[in-house]
Structure formats: C-alpha cells, structure tokens
Write a protein that holds these residues in place. Sequence first.
Motif, PDB file in Angstrom:
ATOM      1  N   LYS A 242     -19.262 -70.720  22.016  1.00  0.00           N
ATOM      2  CA  LYS A 242     -18.915 -69.813  20.788  1.00  0.00           C
ATOM      3  C   LYS A 242     -17.375 -69.214  21.384  1.00  0.00           C
ATOM      4  CE  LYS A 242     -21.345 -66.787  19.840  1.00  0.00           C
ATOM      5  NZ  LYS A 242     -22.492 -66.061  19.020  1.00  0.00           N
ATOM      6  N   SER A 243     -16.189 -69.228  20.756  1.00  0.00           N
ATOM      7  CA  SER A 243     -15.164 -68.950  21.389  1.00  0.00           C
ATOM      8  C   SER A 243     -13.929 -68.462  20.424  1.00  0.00           C
ATOM      9  CB  SER A 243     -14.549 -70.074  22.393  1.00  0.00           C
ATOM     10  OG  SER A 243     -14.172 -70.995  21.515  1.00  0.00           O
ATOM     11  N   ILE A 244     -13.029 -67.663  21.103  1.00  0.00           N
ATOM     12  CA  ILE A 244     -11.960 -67.565  19.952  1.00  0.00           C
ATOM     13  C   ILE A 244     -10.617 -67.875  20.985  1.00  0.00           C
ATOM     14  CG2 ILE A 244     -12.881 -65.810  18.795  1.00  0.00           C
ATOM     15  CD1 ILE A 244     -11.323 -63.779  20.610  1.00  0.00           C
ATOM     16  N   LYS A 278     -14.550 -57.495  16.491  1.00  0.00           N
ATOM     17  CA  LYS A 278     -15.958 -58.185  16.307  1.00  0.00           C
ATOM     18  C   LYS A 278     -16.983 -57.444  16.972  1.00  0.00           C
ATOM     19  CE  LYS A 278     -13.369 -62.114  14.753  1.00  0.00           C
ATOM     20  NZ  LYS A 278     -12.887 -63.450  15.244  1.00  0.00           N
ATOM     21  N   LYS A 279     -16.736 -56.490  18.090  1.00  0.00           N
ATOM     22  CA  LYS A 279     -17.918 -56.122  18.753  1.00  0.00           C
ATOM     23  C   LYS A 279     -18.273 -57.270  19.797  1.00  0.00           C
ATOM     24  CE  LYS A 279     -18.913 -51.963  16.278  1.00  0.00           C
ATOM     25  NZ  LYS A 279     -17.752 -51.961  15.295  1.00  0.00           N
ATOM     26  N   LYS A 280     -17.601 -57.785  20.307  1.00  0.00           N
ATOM     27  CA  LYS A 280     -17.766 -59.254  21.019  1.00  0.00           C
ATOM     28  C   LYS A 280     -17.416 -58.794  22.536  1.00  0.00           C
ATOM     29  CE  LYS A 280     -19.542 -62.063  17.922  1.00  0.00           C
ATOM     30  NZ  LYS A 280     -21.117 -62.224  17.945  1.00  0.00           N
ATOM     31  N   LEU A 281     -18.068 -59.418  23.485  1.00  0.00           N
ATOM     32  CA  LEU A 281     -17.420 -59.559  24.818  1.00  0.00           C
ATOM     33  C   LEU A 281     -17.515 -60.917  25.237  1.00  0.00           C
ATOM     34  CD1 LEU A 281     -20.307 -56.932  26.261  1.00  0.00           C
ATOM     35  CD2 LEU A 281     -17.455 -56.460  25.874  1.00  0.00           C
ATOM     36  N   THR A 282     -16.520 -61.209  26.214  1.00  0.00           N
ATOM     37  CA  THR A 282     -16.599 -62.598  26.697  1.00  0.00           C
ATOM     38  C   THR A 282     -16.614 -62.732  28.187  1.00  0.00           C
ATOM     39  OG1 THR A 282     -14.846 -64.640  27.100  1.00  0.00           O
ATOM     40  CG2 THR A 282     -13.887 -62.315  27.170  1.00  0.00           C
ATOM     41  N   ALA A 283     -17.203 -63.884  28.465  1.00  0.00           N
ATOM     42  CA  ALA A 283     -17.566 -64.054  30.043  1.00  0.00           C
ATOM     43  C   ALA A 283     -16.877 -65.307  30.567  1.00  0.00           C
ATOM     44  CB  ALA A 283     -19.050 -64.466  30.156  1.00  0.00           C
ATOM     45  N   CYS A 284     -15.953 -65.898  29.826  1.00  0.00           N
ATOM     46  CA  CYS A 284     -15.197 -67.067  30.379  1.00  0.00           C
ATOM     47  C   CYS A 284     -13.876 -67.027  29.589  1.00  0.00           C
ATOM     48  CB  CYS A 284     -16.092 -68.454  29.715  1.00  0.00           C
ATOM     49  SG  CYS A 284     -15.303 -69.929  30.354  1.00  0.00           S
ATOM     50  N   ILE A 285     -12.825 -67.200  30.714  1.00  0.00           N
ATOM     51  CA  ILE A 285     -11.479 -67.737  30.123  1.00  0.00           C
ATOM     52  C   ILE A 285     -10.954 -68.829  30.320  1.00  0.00           C
ATOM     53  CG2 ILE A 285      -9.081 -66.789  30.369  1.00  0.00           C
ATOM     54  CD1 ILE A 285      -9.979 -64.449  31.442  1.00  0.00           C
ATOM     55  N   THR A 286     -10.507 -69.597  29.432  1.00  0.00           N
ATOM     56  CA  THR A 286      -9.650 -70.804  29.674  1.00  0.00           C
ATOM     57  C   THR A 286      -8.541 -70.908  29.406  1.00  0.00           C
ATOM     58  OG1 THR A 286     -11.938 -71.904  28.829  1.00  0.00           O
ATOM     59  CG2 THR A 286      -9.953 -73.394  29.119  1.00  0.00           C
ATOM     60  N   ILE A 303     -16.218 -65.066  34.108  1.00  0.00           N
ATOM     61  CA  ILE A 303     -15.924 -63.455  34.521  1.00  0.00           C
ATOM     62  C   ILE A 303     -16.906 -62.725  34.168  1.00  0.00           C
ATOM     63  CG2 ILE A 303     -13.323 -64.006  34.275  1.00  0.00           C
ATOM     64  CD1 ILE A 303     -13.547 -62.563  31.428  1.00  0.00           C
ATOM     65  N   ALA A 304     -16.909 -61.403  34.732  1.00  0.00           N
ATOM     66  CA  ALA A 304     -17.913 -60.408  34.023  1.00  0.00           C
ATOM     67  C   ALA A 304     -17.593 -60.196  32.518  1.00  0.00           C
ATOM     68  CB  ALA A 304     -17.738 -59.148  35.014  1.00  0.00           C
ATOM     69  N   TYR A 305     -18.658 -60.012  31.842  1.00  0.00           N
ATOM     70  CA  TYR A 305     -18.446 -59.414  30.403  1.00  0.00           C
ATOM     71  C   TYR A 305     -17.622 -58.539  30.360  1.00  0.00           C
ATOM     72  CZ  TYR A 305     -22.536 -62.620  28.741  1.00  0.00           C
ATOM     73  OH  TYR A 305     -23.201 -63.651  28.442  1.00  0.00           O
ATOM     74  N   THR A 306     -16.542 -58.613  29.333  1.00  0.00           N
ATOM     75  CA  THR A 306     -15.434 -57.596  29.070  1.00  0.00           C
ATOM     76  C   THR A 306     -14.830 -57.988  27.902  1.00  0.00           C
ATOM     77  OG1 THR A 306     -13.629 -56.301  29.975  1.00  0.00           O
ATOM     78  CG2 THR A 306     -13.838 -58.677  30.395  1.00  0.00           C
ATOM     79  N   ALA A 307     -14.253 -56.902  27.258  1.00  0.00           N
ATOM     80  CA  ALA A 307     -13.264 -57.105  26.262  1.00  0.00           C
ATOM     81  C   ALA A 307     -12.207 -56.115  26.502  1.00  0.00           C
ATOM     82  CB  ALA A 307     -13.954 -56.466  24.891  1.00  0.00           C
ATOM     83  N   ARG A 336      -8.220 -69.023  25.692  1.00  0.00           N
ATOM     84  CA  ARG A 336      -9.352 -69.210  25.087  1.00  0.00           C
ATOM     85  C   ARG A 336     -10.507 -68.565  25.631  1.00  0.00           C
ATOM     86  NH1 ARG A 336     -11.171 -71.297  20.471  1.00  0.00           N
ATOM     87  NH2 ARG A 336      -9.222 -72.503  20.338  1.00  0.00           N
ATOM     88  N   PHE A 337     -11.192 -67.551  25.103  1.00  0.00           N
ATOM     89  CA  PHE A 337     -12.274 -66.809  25.414  1.00  0.00           C
ATOM     90  C   PHE A 337     -13.328 -67.347  25.004  1.00  0.00           C
ATOM     91  CE2 PHE A 337      -9.339 -62.946  25.240  1.00  0.00           C
ATOM     92  CZ  PHE A 337      -8.600 -63.213  26.471  1.00  0.00           C
ATOM     93  N   SER A 338     -14.374 -67.767  25.825  1.00  0.00           N
ATOM     94  CA  SER A 338     -15.631 -68.180  25.232  1.00  0.00           C
ATOM     95  C   SER A 338     -16.808 -67.556  25.990  1.00  0.00           C
ATOM     96  CB  SER A 338     -15.664 -69.853  25.775  1.00  0.00           C
ATOM     97  OG  SER A 338     -15.639 -70.051  27.000  1.00  0.00           O
ATOM     98  N   ASN A 339     -17.946 -68.110  25.847  1.00  0.00           N
ATOM     99  CA  ASN A 339     -19.377 -67.398  26.157  1.00  0.00           C
ATOM    100  C   ASN A 339     -19.554 -66.052  25.642  1.00  0.00           C
ATOM    101  OD1 ASN A 339     -19.456 -69.665  27.614  1.00  0.00           O
ATOM    102  ND2 ASN A 339     -20.144 -68.699  29.488  1.00  0.00           N
ATOM    103  N   LEU A 340     -19.150 -65.955  24.354  1.00  0.00           N
ATOM    104  CA  LEU A 340     -18.950 -64.610  23.493  1.00  0.00           C
ATOM    105  C   LEU A 340     -20.724 -64.054  23.188  1.00  0.00           C
ATOM    106  CD1 LEU A 340     -16.357 -65.055  21.134  1.00  0.00           C
ATOM    107  CD2 LEU A 340     -16.147 -64.754  23.553  1.00  0.00           C
ATOM    108  N   VAL A 341     -20.694 -62.832  23.428  1.00  0.00           N
ATOM    109  CA  VAL A 341     -21.935 -62.192  23.071  1.00  0.00           C
ATOM    110  C   VAL A 341     -21.591 -60.846  22.332  1.00  0.00           C
ATOM    111  CG1 VAL A 341     -23.552 -63.062  24.906  1.00  0.00           C
ATOM    112  CG2 VAL A 341     -22.272 -61.026  25.106  1.00  0.00           C
ATOM    113  N   ALA A 342     -22.357 -60.423  21.622  1.00  0.00           N
ATOM    114  CA  ALA A 342     -22.377 -58.986  20.915  1.00  0.00           C
ATOM    115  C   ALA A 342     -22.441 -58.046  22.073  1.00  0.00           C
ATOM    116  CB  ALA A 342     -23.480 -58.894  20.090  1.00  0.00           C
ATOM    117  N   GLY A 343     -21.527 -57.065  22.167  1.00  0.00           N
ATOM    118  CA  GLY A 343     -21.606 -56.276  23.265  1.00  0.00           C
ATOM    119  C   GLY A 343     -21.014 -54.781  22.657  1.00  0.00           C
TER     120      GLY A 343
END
Length: 385
Positions: A242-244, A278-286, A303-307, A336-343
């Motif tokens: 799941k990504s943006i 969207k109150k999301k955090l990412t843990a992967c940059i492509t 990466i460590a979860y961040t926004a 692209r930011f992926s591995n998104l979770v609510a955070g």
Amino acid sequence: MSADKHIIHMDQDAFFVSVEVRKDSSLIGKPVIIGGTSDRGVVASCSYEARQYGIHSAMSSRMAKMLCPHAVFIKGNMDAYSEASFEVTAILKERVPLLEKASIDEHYIDMTGMDRFHNTLQYVKELRATVIKETGLPISFGLSVNKTVSKMATNECKPNGESNIEQPEVRDFLNPLSIRKIPGLGEKTFIKLSDMGIKKIYTLAQIHPDQMNSILGKNGLSLLQKAKGIDHSPVIPYQEQKSIGTQCTFKADSIDVETINNLLTSMVMDLAFDLRQKKKLTACITITIRYSNFEDVTKQVAIAYTALDRTLILKTKELFRQVYQKRMLLRLVGVRFSNLVAGHEQIDLYSESQEQYSLYQALDKIRNRFGDQAIKLASTMNLDL
C-alpha cells in the motif's frame, strides 16, 4: 453487527517503553519517558508508572521533569520500534485468517467463521501468549462483535490484559464509560457534548439521530452508532505494498543534480503532507530514475516509521545519490512511500523539538486553509525541468 462476528483488537502496552525495557531490564517498574531529553523536547511515549504523575504524550519534556524529577528519560530509537512492530506483525500474519495492521503497535483480526474450528477466546489467549514469548513484549487484547467494541475492550483492560465482550454484554459494557473512550471522538467534540450534559455513553446513546445530525452532522451519526455498539467497518487486510507516490518527466533531459535534488525536496514535502493528512506513516522509500536512453533504475530502502519532511527528504536525497551512478542525462524521477500504516503524528516527537513540531503543525494549517501549494521552501520554487 450480527452476534456471529469475532473481531479481535490487539494492542502493545506502552510500546516504545516496552521495547526499551526489553533491551534494559533495569527499567522495569520505573517511570520511563521516551522523547526529547532537553527542556525544549517533547514526550513521545511514557510508561504506566510515569503516567501516574500526570505525564502524557505531546507534553513538554520540561513539564515532565517538573512532574517527575526522578523519571528516566530516553531519546528513543525509531528503527528499533519499527523492527519490533514488524516482529509482532509477522507472528500474527502466520496465525490468523484476516489481519489489519491499524498502527505501529495495534492490529485487528477477523476470526469470523473460524469458531467452527477453534474456540476463538482460547485461540486469541494462546496467540497473545505466543507474541509475548517470542518477542518479549507485553500485549493486550479485546475480543468482541466489531472493531469499535473490541478496541474499547482492549483499552479498558490494559496493561497486560484480556477482555471478551459478547453481544448480550455490549451495551452494559459501554453504558457507564465516558464518551471520551469512544475511538475517533476528538477533544473539541468531547467539550461540545460535555457542555450539553452528555458525558456518559449511556446518555449519548439516547440522543435522537436527527438531533445528533444537527449537532455534529455525519460524524455525530457515526458516534451515535458507536455509542450503541454498532460498527460495520470491515477488517482490512494488511498489505505491505500500500503506497503513495509521484513522478516528474522533465521537459528536457537534465543532468542538473542540484535542481533535481530541489525537485525531490518538493515532491517529498507534498507526499509527507499527504501522509499526515491521512494520518499515515511510511516505512519504505522507493526512488526511480529514467536515463535519457530510457533505462529505468529503481532502489528502495526500509526506514523507521515516519511522516516528517526533514527525515524523508534526507533519506530520499541519500537514495538518489546511490541510484544515480551514470553521469548521463535524466528524463524522469519518481518517489514512492510504501509500507504505510495508520499512525499518530506524535510517533515522531522524540526526534523533534517543540519548536520544530509546532512548525510542522503551522505549515500544515496554512496548506489546509490556502491549498497544498501555499507554502514551499525557497529552494523548491520556480523549478522548471
């Protein structure tokens, strides 16, 4: 929701602190605060012992020190917390039919229909024991008929708790609780309802839908449903991809690295703002680049979860330096930011001063009011690639 639904909410107990305690057992039983260690820092998380002194997340470190001078302050390690989060998710994914990763430290599980093969309550008890044994991290769970009630059940039995609220017990469980306990009910709504004398869920559940609609609109109707123990939202399967993202094809092929870095900064700021909205955090940059000969090269990093803009900009630029190896003209760059979770945005507070955190909030407010292009870094303006 029908009584045959079996929805589990599992939540780590004081997650950041628990990870630190796992590394250093001398912290057990002590008031521990994760966050900026200077007076200008901010509390990101704290132990239950620290909470007894009135300390909470987003409080200034200076105030926390005044309330509990003997507290143990730890700057925090988001890499370690992200890794621990992945540990727990991996264990759950292997053992349940439908898993939603709701945030870095909580999951929803839909066991509906599995009661033909398992006693659901016994199964989740064993699952919780497995997580604790394999990770060394405490975790609590609530089992009920929908996501709202199961989450509230978890919150009421933490820390280190287990709760099972069956359909006939739902209203009796909810009625005496404060409306503050309803997931998604913010501070402004709490004050508004409290001023009207609506402080308990029982009282809220008696309000006519038309009145709730006139007071709070659609959000009021949703809160009314939750107060009655009704929630039809599904458990959404956890998907790591799941990504943006965004990309830019240049008007003319370019080798202007400084300008491309400024472009990446602009792209990352837009994506980071989108994450926070969207109150999301990412843990992967492509990052993807396309050379003038149409050769595409892609590289990604966990990466460590961040926004937060600053963290993401630095990581993205570092990734670009790694991927751009041929001194050849470029025609496209994408992020692209992926591995998104609510955070919750406070997840990053330990790395930010109060001033820096306040700046992010102020910038987001300007963008929300005047549009997402209303404010930019000077270096990202007038880009013409």
